[in-house]
Design an enzyme around this catalytic site. Structure first.
Site, PDB file in Angstrom:
ATOM      1  N   PHE A  65      -1.501  -5.636  -9.038  1.00 53.11           N
ATOM      2  CA  PHE A  65      -2.137  -6.947  -9.225  1.00 53.11           C
ATOM      3  C   PHE A  65      -1.136  -8.056  -8.902  1.00 53.11           C
ATOM      4  O   PHE A  65      -1.435  -9.230  -9.048  1.00 53.11           O
ATOM      5  CB  PHE A  65      -2.658  -7.096 -10.657  1.00 53.11           C
ATOM      6  CG  PHE A  65      -3.713  -6.084 -11.037  1.00 53.11           C
ATOM      7  CD1 PHE A  65      -4.641  -5.655 -10.100  1.00 53.11           C
ATOM      8  CD2 PHE A  65      -3.782  -5.555 -12.313  1.00 53.11           C
ATOM      9  CE1 PHE A  65      -5.615  -4.719 -10.422  1.00 53.11           C
ATOM     10  CE2 PHE A  65      -4.751  -4.613 -12.652  1.00 53.11           C
ATOM     11  CZ  PHE A  65      -5.672  -4.199 -11.711  1.00 53.11           C
ATOM     12  N   LYS A  66       0.065  -7.680  -8.505  1.00 55.15           N
ATOM     13  CA  LYS A  66       1.117  -8.647  -8.170  1.00 55.15           C
ATOM     14  C   LYS A  66       1.107  -9.782  -9.180  1.00 55.15           C
ATOM     15  O   LYS A  66       0.915 -10.962  -8.847  1.00 55.15           O
ATOM     16  CB  LYS A  66       0.968  -9.170  -6.746  1.00 55.15           C
ATOM     17  CG  LYS A  66       1.243  -8.089  -5.702  1.00 55.15           C
ATOM     18  CD  LYS A  66       1.379  -8.648  -4.310  1.00 55.15           C
ATOM     19  CE  LYS A  66       1.720  -7.571  -3.291  1.00 55.15           C
ATOM     20  NZ  LYS A  66       0.653  -6.551  -3.106  1.00 55.15           N
ATOM     21  N   SER A 121       6.810  -7.419   2.938  1.00 55.77           N
ATOM     22  CA  SER A 121       6.912  -6.725   4.230  1.00 55.77           C
ATOM     23  C   SER A 121       6.741  -7.697   5.401  1.00 55.77           C
ATOM     24  O   SER A 121       7.245  -7.464   6.490  1.00 55.77           O
ATOM     25  CB  SER A 121       5.877  -5.599   4.319  1.00 55.77           C
ATOM     26  OG  SER A 121       4.581  -6.104   4.084  1.00 55.77           O
ATOM     27  N   PRO A 172       6.397  -0.443   0.676  1.00 54.16           N
ATOM     28  CA  PRO A 172       5.177  -0.586   1.479  1.00 54.16           C
ATOM     29  C   PRO A 172       5.515  -1.074   2.885  1.00 54.16           C
ATOM     30  O   PRO A 172       6.648  -1.474   3.159  1.00 54.16           O
ATOM     31  CB  PRO A 172       4.412  -1.679   0.720  1.00 54.16           C
ATOM     32  CG  PRO A 172       5.486  -2.539   0.136  1.00 54.16           C
ATOM     33  CD  PRO A 172       6.706  -1.672  -0.084  1.00 54.16           C
ATOM     34  N   VAL A 174       4.602   0.861   5.672  1.00 48.68           N
ATOM     35  CA  VAL A 174       4.757   2.032   6.544  1.00 48.68           C
ATOM     36  C   VAL A 174       3.455   2.259   7.316  1.00 48.68           C
ATOM     37  O   VAL A 174       2.367   2.189   6.747  1.00 48.68           O
ATOM     38  CB  VAL A 174       5.085   3.286   5.693  1.00 48.68           C
ATOM     39  CG1 VAL A 174       5.156   4.535   6.571  1.00 48.68           C
ATOM     40  CG2 VAL A 174       6.385   3.078   4.922  1.00 48.68           C
ATOM     41  N   GLY A 178       3.941  -1.280  10.750  1.00 47.04           N
ATOM     42  CA  GLY A 178       5.049  -1.061  11.685  1.00 47.04           C
ATOM     43  C   GLY A 178       6.193  -0.195  11.196  1.00 47.04           C
ATOM     44  O   GLY A 178       6.993   0.286  11.991  1.00 47.04           O
ATOM     45  N   GLY A 179       6.318  -0.020   9.877  1.00 46.65           N
ATOM     46  CA  GLY A 179       7.396   0.829   9.360  1.00 46.65           C
ATOM     47  C   GLY A 179       7.189   2.276   9.786  1.00 46.65           C
ATOM     48  O   GLY A 179       6.070   2.780   9.749  1.00 46.65           O
TER      49      GLY A 179
HETATM   50  O1  3DU Z   1      -0.471  -1.706   5.324  1.00 47.57           O
HETATM   51  P1  3DU Z   1      -1.094  -0.640   4.489  1.00 47.57           P
HETATM   52  O2  3DU Z   1      -2.549  -0.415   4.736  1.00 47.57           O
HETATM   53  O3  3DU Z   1      -0.282   0.642   4.512  1.00 47.57           O
HETATM   54  O4  3DU Z   1      -1.070  -1.148   2.949  1.00 47.57           O
HETATM   55  C1  3DU Z   1       0.081  -1.632   2.338  1.00 47.57           C
HETATM   56  C2  3DU Z   1      -0.125  -1.811   0.874  1.00 47.57           C
HETATM   57  O5  3DU Z   1       1.086  -2.255   0.284  1.00 47.57           O
HETATM   58  C3  3DU Z   1      -1.194  -2.819   0.484  1.00 47.57           C
HETATM   59  O6  3DU Z   1      -1.875  -2.295  -0.644  1.00 47.57           O
HETATM   60  C4  3DU Z   1      -0.434  -4.072   0.106  1.00 47.57           C
HETATM   61  O7  3DU Z   1      -1.029  -4.787  -0.937  1.00 47.57           O
HETATM   62  C5  3DU Z   1       0.915  -3.515  -0.353  1.00 47.57           C
HETATM   63  N1  3DU Z   1       2.073  -4.386  -0.090  1.00 47.57           N
HETATM   64  C6  3DU Z   1       2.388  -4.768   1.176  1.00 47.57           C
HETATM   65  O8  3DU Z   1       1.716  -4.403   2.133  1.00 47.57           O
HETATM   66  C7  3DU Z   1       3.524  -5.580   1.370  1.00 47.57           C
HETATM   67  C8  3DU Z   1       4.285  -5.984   0.341  1.00 47.57           C
HETATM   68  O9  3DU Z   1       5.362  -6.708   0.547  1.00 47.57           O
HETATM   69  C9  3DU Z   1       3.935  -5.574  -0.933  1.00 47.57           C
HETATM   70  C10 3DU Z   1       2.825  -4.773  -1.109  1.00 47.57           C
END
Ligand code: 3DU
Length: 221
Positions: A65-66, A121, A172, A174, A178-179
């Site tokens: 929920f940040k 990210s 997060p 990945v 791009g990670g």
């Molecule tokens: O990009 P993805 O679909 O793999 O999701 C990344 C998840 O990580 C997403 O739930 C988002 O709220 C969380 N997240 C970030 O993407 C970047 C951050 O800096 C922190 C959390």
């Protein structure tokens, strides 16, 4: 603390009902150490849906929920999350020590882990300017760990070098952002958080297996 086996945390950002969610999670449950849910899912299935989901899937559930409000609101939310069966929450460091200290203590009493977000990210330039301050803040508060982005491996390395082995680093960014799978852990993280790459895959289980393989044996980082 999240028990580490595969090193993979699923970012479960979906618009599915509880039944479909349980079926999906059961199909890859052995490959993930925790399931991260957030606002999107809460707004889709509601608190009762979240409760049912947690009851049906035997996994660590991390609520993203940040949290970044004043102290008493952070505290209310942590208590409600605990009532739903949530095991850990993510909080924004930017809210500052005064708004974090009581909620973190209450979370500890309830057995809820707190992971402090100290870098994003994408963007998050103000965070990166105050990285050292926020690392020490988290250590002072006694959080369980930090959220550090896979897209900024130098930040992961820096955080790891300051905190040592006692704190868990969740990363997060990945896949879709791009990670490269495996590289955040190779840089010092404990867990890689992956959402869309797995969820939107035609073969989610196979994709998750490949990510776990990369985590165990990273290359080209
Ligand atoms: O990009 P993805 O679909 O793999 O999701 C990344 C998840 O990580 C997403 O739930 C988002 O709220 C969380 N997240 C970030 O993407 C970047 C951050 O800096 C922190 C959390």
């Amino acid at each position: 603390m999240i028990r580490k086996s595969t090193g993979l945390i699923l970012a479960f950002d979906v618009e599915w009902d509880v039944k479909r969610s349980v079926t999906f999670l059961s199909s890859i449950s052995d490959l993930v150490d925790a399931v991260k849910i957030g606002w999107y899912q809460l707004l889709n299935i509601g608190p009762q849906g979240i409760k049912e989901l947690i009851r049906s899937v035997n996994k660590y559930f991390l609520a993203d929920f940040k949290l970044g409000d004043v102290s008493h609101i952070n505290e209310y939310v942590i208590k409600k999350a605990h009532e739903l069966g949530i095991n850990g929450v993510i909080m924004h460091a930017v809210t500052g020590g005064e708004n974090l200290v009581t909620p973190v203590n209450i979370a500890r009493e309830l057995g809820v882990d707190v992971y402090l977000l100290i870098s994003m990210s994408s963007g998050g330039e103000l965070y990166d300017k105050s990285l050292d301050y926020n690392i020490l803040l988290g250590m002072d508060l006694g959080v369980s760990g930090f959220v550090v982005p896979a897209t900024k491996p130098s930040i992961i390395r820096q955080v790891r070098s300051v905190v040592g082995g006692k704190y868990q680093l969740l990363s997060p960014g990945v896949g879709a952002q791009g990670g490269k799978p495996g590289c955040a852990i190779a840089s010092g993280a404990d867990f890689e958080i992956v959402g869309r790459s797995i969820i939107n895959s035609e073969s989610p289980r196979e994709t998750a297996i490949n990510i776990v393989r990369a985590i165990k044996n990273p290359s080209d980082c």
